[in-house]
Design a protein around this motif. Structure first.
Motif, PDB file in Angstrom:
ATOM      1  N   VAL A 111       0.860  -1.181   0.000  1.00  0.00           N
ATOM      2  CA  VAL A 111       0.000   0.000   0.000  1.00  0.00           C
ATOM      3  C   VAL A 111       0.898   1.233   0.000  1.00  0.00           C
ATOM      4  O   VAL A 111       1.773   1.372   0.865  1.00  0.00           O
ATOM      5  N   ASN A 112       0.701   2.115  -0.986  1.00  0.00           N
ATOM      6  CA  ASN A 112       1.451   3.362  -1.046  1.00  0.00           C
ATOM      7  C   ASN A 112       1.144   4.232   0.170  1.00  0.00           C
ATOM      8  O   ASN A 112       0.064   4.136   0.754  1.00  0.00           O
ATOM      9  N   LYS A 113       2.073   5.102   0.520  1.00  0.00           N
ATOM     10  CA  LYS A 113       1.880   5.976   1.677  1.00  0.00           C
ATOM     11  C   LYS A 113       0.730   6.949   1.430  1.00  0.00           C
ATOM     12  O   LYS A 113       0.689   7.643   0.411  1.00  0.00           O
ATOM     13  N   ILE A 114      -0.180   6.989   2.375  1.00  0.00           N
ATOM     14  CA  ILE A 114      -1.300   7.928   2.295  1.00  0.00           C
ATOM     15  C   ILE A 114      -0.783   9.317   2.672  1.00  0.00           C
ATOM     16  O   ILE A 114       0.104   9.445   3.518  1.00  0.00           O
ATOM     17  N   THR A 115      -1.276  10.350   2.025  1.00  0.00           N
ATOM     18  CA  THR A 115      -0.774  11.703   2.302  1.00  0.00           C
ATOM     19  C   THR A 115      -1.849  12.638   2.852  1.00  0.00           C
ATOM     20  O   THR A 115      -1.533  13.721   3.335  1.00  0.00           O
ATOM     21  N   LYS A 116      -3.118  12.203   2.783  1.00  0.00           N
ATOM     22  CA  LYS A 116      -4.201  13.036   3.294  1.00  0.00           C
ATOM     23  C   LYS A 116      -5.438  12.175   3.502  1.00  0.00           C
ATOM     24  O   LYS A 116      -5.713  11.277   2.705  1.00  0.00           O
ATOM     25  N   GLY A 117      -6.182  12.431   4.582  1.00  0.00           N
ATOM     26  CA  GLY A 117      -7.434  11.733   4.831  1.00  0.00           C
ATOM     27  C   GLY A 117      -7.227  10.346   5.398  1.00  0.00           C
ATOM     28  O   GLY A 117      -6.173  10.011   5.940  1.00  0.00           O
ATOM     29  N   SER A 118      -8.250   9.516   5.273  1.00  0.00           N
ATOM     30  CA  SER A 118      -8.226   8.142   5.780  1.00  0.00           C
ATOM     31  C   SER A 118      -8.787   7.191   4.744  1.00  0.00           C
ATOM     32  O   SER A 118      -9.771   7.496   4.078  1.00  0.00           O
ATOM     33  N   ARG A 119      -8.146   6.030   4.639  1.00  0.00           N
ATOM     34  CA  ARG A 119      -8.623   4.964   3.751  1.00  0.00           C
ATOM     35  C   ARG A 119      -8.991   3.770   4.618  1.00  0.00           C
ATOM     36  O   ARG A 119      -8.202   3.331   5.448  1.00  0.00           O
ATOM     37  N   TRP A 120     -10.200   3.264   4.443  1.00  0.00           N
ATOM     38  CA  TRP A 120     -10.692   2.116   5.195  1.00  0.00           C
ATOM     39  C   TRP A 120     -10.882   0.939   4.250  1.00  0.00           C
ATOM     40  O   TRP A 120     -11.382   1.101   3.135  1.00  0.00           O
ATOM     41  N   THR A 121     -10.485  -0.261   4.705  1.00  0.00           N
ATOM     42  CA  THR A 121     -10.647  -1.457   3.880  1.00  0.00           C
ATOM     43  C   THR A 121     -10.981  -2.659   4.751  1.00  0.00           C
ATOM     44  O   THR A 121     -10.502  -2.774   5.878  1.00  0.00           O
ATOM     45  N   LEU A 122     -11.836  -3.517   4.229  1.00  0.00           N
ATOM     46  CA  LEU A 122     -12.137  -4.797   4.859  1.00  0.00           C
ATOM     47  C   LEU A 122     -11.289  -5.840   4.155  1.00  0.00           C
ATOM     48  O   LEU A 122     -11.310  -5.930   2.917  1.00  0.00           O
ATOM     49  N   ILE A 123     -10.521  -6.614   4.928  1.00  0.00           N
ATOM     50  CA  ILE A 123      -9.641  -7.623   4.361  1.00  0.00           C
ATOM     51  C   ILE A 123     -10.084  -8.987   4.861  1.00  0.00           C
ATOM     52  O   ILE A 123     -10.200  -9.202   6.072  1.00  0.00           O
ATOM     53  N   ILE A 124     -10.335  -9.883   3.927  1.00  0.00           N
ATOM     54  CA  ILE A 124     -10.770 -11.234   4.258  1.00  0.00           C
ATOM     55  C   ILE A 124      -9.716 -12.208   3.739  1.00  0.00           C
ATOM     56  O   ILE A 124      -9.365 -12.184   2.559  1.00  0.00           O
ATOM     57  N   PHE A 125      -9.197 -13.029   4.644  1.00  0.00           N
ATOM     58  CA  PHE A 125      -8.196 -14.036   4.279  1.00  0.00           C
ATOM     59  C   PHE A 125      -8.885 -15.395   4.170  1.00  0.00           C
ATOM     60  O   PHE A 125      -9.557 -15.827   5.106  1.00  0.00           O
ATOM     61  N   LEU A 126      -8.720 -16.060   3.038  1.00  0.00           N
ATOM     62  CA  LEU A 126      -9.306 -17.383   2.834  1.00  0.00           C
ATOM     63  C   LEU A 126      -8.221 -18.447   2.920  1.00  0.00           C
ATOM     64  O   LEU A 126      -7.161 -18.308   2.300  1.00  0.00           O
ATOM     65  N   ASN A 127      -8.483 -19.498   3.689  1.00  0.00           N
ATOM     66  CA  ASN A 127      -7.511 -20.579   3.886  1.00  0.00           C
ATOM     67  C   ASN A 127      -6.180 -20.045   4.385  1.00  0.00           C
ATOM     68  O   ASN A 127      -5.126 -20.323   3.833  1.00  0.00           O
ATOM     69  N   HIS A 128      -6.256 -19.264   5.470  1.00  0.00           N
ATOM     70  CA  HIS A 128      -5.050 -18.668   6.054  1.00  0.00           C
ATOM     71  C   HIS A 128      -4.110 -19.756   6.575  1.00  0.00           C
ATOM     72  O   HIS A 128      -4.541 -20.712   7.196  1.00  0.00           O
ATOM     73  N   ILE A 129      -2.850 -19.577   6.312  1.00  0.00           N
ATOM     74  CA  ILE A 129      -1.822 -20.516   6.752  1.00  0.00           C
ATOM     75  C   ILE A 129      -1.024 -19.837   7.852  1.00  0.00           C
ATOM     76  O   ILE A 129      -0.422 -18.780   7.642  1.00  0.00           O
ATOM     77  N   ASN A 130      -0.995 -20.418   9.035  1.00  0.00           N
ATOM     78  CA  ASN A 130      -0.222 -19.873  10.135  1.00  0.00           C
ATOM     79  C   ASN A 130       1.219 -20.353   9.992  1.00  0.00           C
ATOM     80  O   ASN A 130       1.517 -21.530  10.219  1.00  0.00           O
ATOM     81  N   ARG A 131       2.107 -19.472   9.621  1.00  0.00           N
ATOM     82  CA  ARG A 131       3.506 -19.862   9.357  1.00  0.00           C
ATOM     83  C   ARG A 131       4.287 -20.119  10.627  1.00  0.00           C
ATOM     84  O   ARG A 131       5.378 -20.651  10.577  1.00  0.00           O
ATOM     85  N   ASN A 132       3.747 -19.747  11.790  1.00  0.00           N
ATOM     86  CA  ASN A 132       4.447 -19.977  13.055  1.00  0.00           C
ATOM     87  C   ASN A 132       4.279 -21.398  13.573  1.00  0.00           C
ATOM     88  O   ASN A 132       5.040 -21.853  14.412  1.00  0.00           O
ATOM     89  N   ASN A 133       3.290 -22.114  13.079  1.00  0.00           N
ATOM     90  CA  ASN A 133       3.050 -23.501  13.484  1.00  0.00           C
ATOM     91  C   ASN A 133       3.521 -24.429  12.385  1.00  0.00           C
ATOM     92  O   ASN A 133       3.020 -24.404  11.288  1.00  0.00           O
ATOM     93  N   ASN A 134       4.487 -25.258  12.690  1.00  0.00           N
ATOM     94  CA  ASN A 134       5.012 -26.186  11.680  1.00  0.00           C
ATOM     95  C   ASN A 134       4.280 -27.494  11.707  1.00  0.00           C
ATOM     96  O   ASN A 134       3.795 -27.971  12.629  1.00  0.00           O
TER      97      ASN A 134
END
Length: 95
Positions: free
Chosen positions: A72-95
């Motif tokens: 994400v490029n640096k925002i320079t004014k105002g606010s940007r809101w986003t909903l992020i949904i991860f599908l089939n998330h892989i936890n890299r900390n658990n082997n």
């Protein structure tokens, strides 16, 4: 699933470094209008070139897989809101 705010305000992110996600698919949904902020766009990187989609209004959706480098490029004014949904998330900390 998370709601993320990008802004210059204290305790908020103003950008996001380039990375690959740990989920098979990621869905980004814009929650406000491009006129509410300047810069701060999600971008995808292919062959060392940034691709910035030109659809950034409330309800616009971007879907990408874990093999797509993005940030994400640096925002320079105002606010940007986003909903992020991860599908089939892989936890890299658990082997």
């Amino acid at each position: 699933m998370i709601i993320r705010k990008y802004s210059l305000e204290e305790n908020n992110r103003d950008s996001l470094i380039e990375h690959y996600d740990s989920s098979e698919e990621t869905i980004n949904i814009a929650l406000n209008y491009k006129s509410d902020y300047e810069n701060g766009e999600l971008y995808f990187k292919f062959d060392d070139k940034k691709y910035i989609p030109n659809t950034y209004n409330s309800g616009d959706v971007h879907i990408h897989n874990k093999y797509i480098l993005h940030g994400v490029n640096k925002i320079t004014k105002g606010s940007r809101w986003t909903l992020i949904i991860f599908l089939n998330h892989i936890n890299r900390n658990n082997n």
